[in-house]
Write an enzyme that holds these catalytic residues in place. Sequence first.
Site, PDB file in Angstrom:
ATOM      1  N   GLU A 299      28.013  14.217 -42.317  1.00 48.88           N
ATOM      2  CA  GLU A 299      27.233  13.989 -43.523  1.00 48.88           C
ATOM      3  C   GLU A 299      25.765  14.340 -43.242  1.00 48.88           C
ATOM      4  O   GLU A 299      25.161  13.801 -42.320  1.00 48.88           O
ATOM      5  CB  GLU A 299      27.383  12.505 -43.899  1.00 48.88           C
ATOM      6  CG  GLU A 299      26.296  11.949 -44.776  1.00 48.88           C
ATOM      7  CD  GLU A 299      26.342  10.407 -44.841  1.00 48.88           C
ATOM      8  OE1 GLU A 299      27.155   9.788 -44.132  1.00 48.88           O
ATOM      9  OE2 GLU A 299      25.544   9.865 -45.617  1.00 48.88           O
TER      10      GLU A 299
ATOM     11  N   ASP B 211      27.480   7.994 -41.954  1.00 46.48           N
ATOM     12  CA  ASP B 211      26.688   6.799 -41.642  1.00 46.48           C
ATOM     13  C   ASP B 211      27.558   5.549 -41.778  1.00 46.48           C
ATOM     14  O   ASP B 211      28.473   5.507 -42.588  1.00 46.48           O
ATOM     15  CB  ASP B 211      25.511   6.658 -42.629  1.00 46.48           C
ATOM     16  CG  ASP B 211      24.474   7.746 -42.406  1.00 46.48           C
ATOM     17  OD1 ASP B 211      24.507   8.383 -41.331  1.00 46.48           O
ATOM     18  OD2 ASP B 211      23.652   7.963 -43.312  1.00 46.48           O
TER      19      ASP B 211
ATOM     20  N   ASP C 238      27.294   2.905 -43.336  1.00 44.49           N
ATOM     21  CA  ASP C 238      26.840   2.057 -44.443  1.00 44.49           C
ATOM     22  C   ASP C 238      27.691   2.351 -45.679  1.00 44.49           C
ATOM     23  O   ASP C 238      28.646   3.120 -45.614  1.00 44.49           O
ATOM     24  CB  ASP C 238      25.345   2.292 -44.720  1.00 44.49           C
ATOM     25  CG  ASP C 238      25.057   3.738 -45.124  1.00 44.49           C
ATOM     26  OD1 ASP C 238      26.030   4.514 -45.340  1.00 44.49           O
ATOM     27  OD2 ASP C 238      23.877   4.104 -45.218  1.00 44.49           O
TER      28      ASP C 238
ATOM     29  N   ASP D  51      27.091   4.026 -48.422  1.00 47.39           N
ATOM     30  CA  ASP D  51      27.125   5.428 -48.826  1.00 47.39           C
ATOM     31  C   ASP D  51      28.041   6.246 -47.928  1.00 47.39           C
ATOM     32  O   ASP D  51      28.791   7.090 -48.389  1.00 47.39           O
ATOM     33  CB  ASP D  51      25.721   6.034 -48.792  1.00 47.39           C
ATOM     34  CG  ASP D  51      24.974   5.741 -50.081  1.00 47.39           C
ATOM     35  OD1 ASP D  51      25.635   5.318 -51.050  1.00 47.39           O
ATOM     36  OD2 ASP D  51      23.740   5.936 -50.103  1.00 47.39           O
TER      37      ASP D  51
END
Length: 645
Positions: A432, A505, A507, A509
């Site tokens: 990403e 990541d 998290d 998102d």
Amino acid sequence: MSEDVQNSEVQNYGADQIQILEGLEAVRKRPGMYIGSTSIRGLHHLVYEIVDNAVDEALAGVCKVIDVSINEDNSITVIDDGRGIPVEINKKKGISSVEVVFTILHAGGKFGGGGYKVSGGLHGVGASVVNALSEWLEVIVEKDGKMYKQRYERGKPLDRLQEIGTSDRHGSTVTFLPDKEIFEETIFDFDTLKQRLREMAFLTKGLKIVLRDKREGKEKERTFHYEGGISEYVEYLNKGYNTLYPEIIYCEGQKGDVYVEVAMQHNDGYNENCNSFVNNITTPEGGTHYTGFKNAITKTFNDYARNMKILRDSEENLTGEDLREGLSAIISIKLPEPQFEGQTKQKLGNSEARGAVDAIVSEKLTYFLEQNPTTAKIIVEKAVLAQRARDAARKARELTRRKTALEGMSLPGKLADCSDKNPANCEIFIVEGDSAGGSAKTARDRATQAILPLRGKILNVEKARLDRILGNEEIRAMITAFGTGISEDFDISKLRYDKIIIMTDADVDGAHISTLMLTFLYRFMPELIKQGHVYLAQPPLYKIEKNKNVWYAYSDEQLNSIMLEIGRDNNNKVQRYKGLGEMDADQLWDTTMDPQSRVLRKVEMDDDNIAELNVTFNTLMGDNVEPRREFIEANAKFVQNLDIT
Ligand code: TSJ
């Protein structure tokens, strides 16, 4: 029941008894032949096998509630309120019918080459197989004012069926403890049982199934009860979608020996989600019943569209695929002797099923369309739109094919490929963001690790038609990098990497991007997931430094235990990683990419649970925000939820 039969010594084996024990011994020698495997999957099959017998009683109209408990010791208890297993002495065998059920191999129970359960009659291999594979099993029958009990150990009765008292209820109760000598894993998973029992409840309208977990610290209870049966199942499949019309179309009927039930409703998405069952067993590869369903849909809608002049004589027929775009459906049939075909024996072969489903769906659907012209028009118009989009997509696809044919395999510009040309040694990281992609390119082992950075969120394939999906640059980059092609062009032998590793990541998102990626793979290259080529990288959440030593923590628990170990004082420095971009190349290599030390999570899917996996994706990727939020809240670690085994 006569006294002498009740009290006779079981140790005096007659010829019949020896034969029976040899039969059960064969099951213990080669359990995989009977329950598919001795993994956790086979373990759960034991429960389905017992519950199937109670469901048969419900199908006979004489059982309303089935109660399934996981007990404290990991044994299972199944209770029904049916007529109670017959207790009289079986004339041929000289033992009670109960004992016949638990000791004589089901005559119809057979297994196909693939090791999957292939039922010979309405149920599978039978209770005797469960008995043979249990450390102990106890059955209680209550009927005609009396209560009877019998206990077995590793398939062998300790005594004859005993009358042990009186009772004012009727039903059967079976408790068993799977044998640790047989199974690799003997701890039951509540969610796995929950999914199959919910499916059984949907498929048997009116039946109430209660599942309880009585293990310490895990206590919970779920009830599944659907008066609407498969119509409610379709409603459930469409949860999280906007439906195109309010009705669930329902068709029911019987032709010859074949009982047919179909429920369906379109949503405004683009994927077909039709699930077929035979005798309550899922048929992921379809077969004659599904073919009959498809024939009926195509023919009935085209006839209707022409009669109503929505399609003119000069226009082409609507295709089945276009009519099934966005269609959620359950096709459930019951027939006495199902024949299963195909490599994994998951495809129905009986030709009479085709005609039966076709006839019943054609008749009921024609009637429905006449009664509901507004809905009929909505469906036909959606198919016309799908037809146009499909033409556009075909052109886009032809263009892609011609390009690859002309230019050879032109790999995407952003791909940093590896040098080793043997796919078995190679892996590709889908990363990403460009900055993390840069670090990954520096960090990687150039021989075996390829990096493909993707910019931002990838296209949600649940919300786009094929022409747009194939036009998307990020998606095209993945398709060309993998080398396999997609959908009907998919060819696993062309796969250029053994591992496809999604690195995002740690998290919310990142989790969303992973899900979008997995959705794409699931829809267009499901074999990659089925054959275990897809992984999720696991970047650390924290970096802990103390006196030039460095630790990484991948969870809050791990952070706590590290802090406990090194002591909480002022020399500690704890950094919370907000994204991959905060790590330099060395850190990224050490924590996430180095095959010697990293943690990867494999993404798994199981044919048993195709409908469930579809629900997972629909709920996450569909339009309605509310169910998605509920889902994410209920499944904080939702990516693990894809590990449905
Ligand atoms: F088979 C089994 F042990 F696994 C099992 C069977 C487990 C459980 C939980 C329930 C049952 C079961 C069997 N429930 N209900 C029945 N019913 C019969 O076997 C039955 C009862 C009466 C008659 C009849 O004709 O009167 C026929 C049958 C097959």
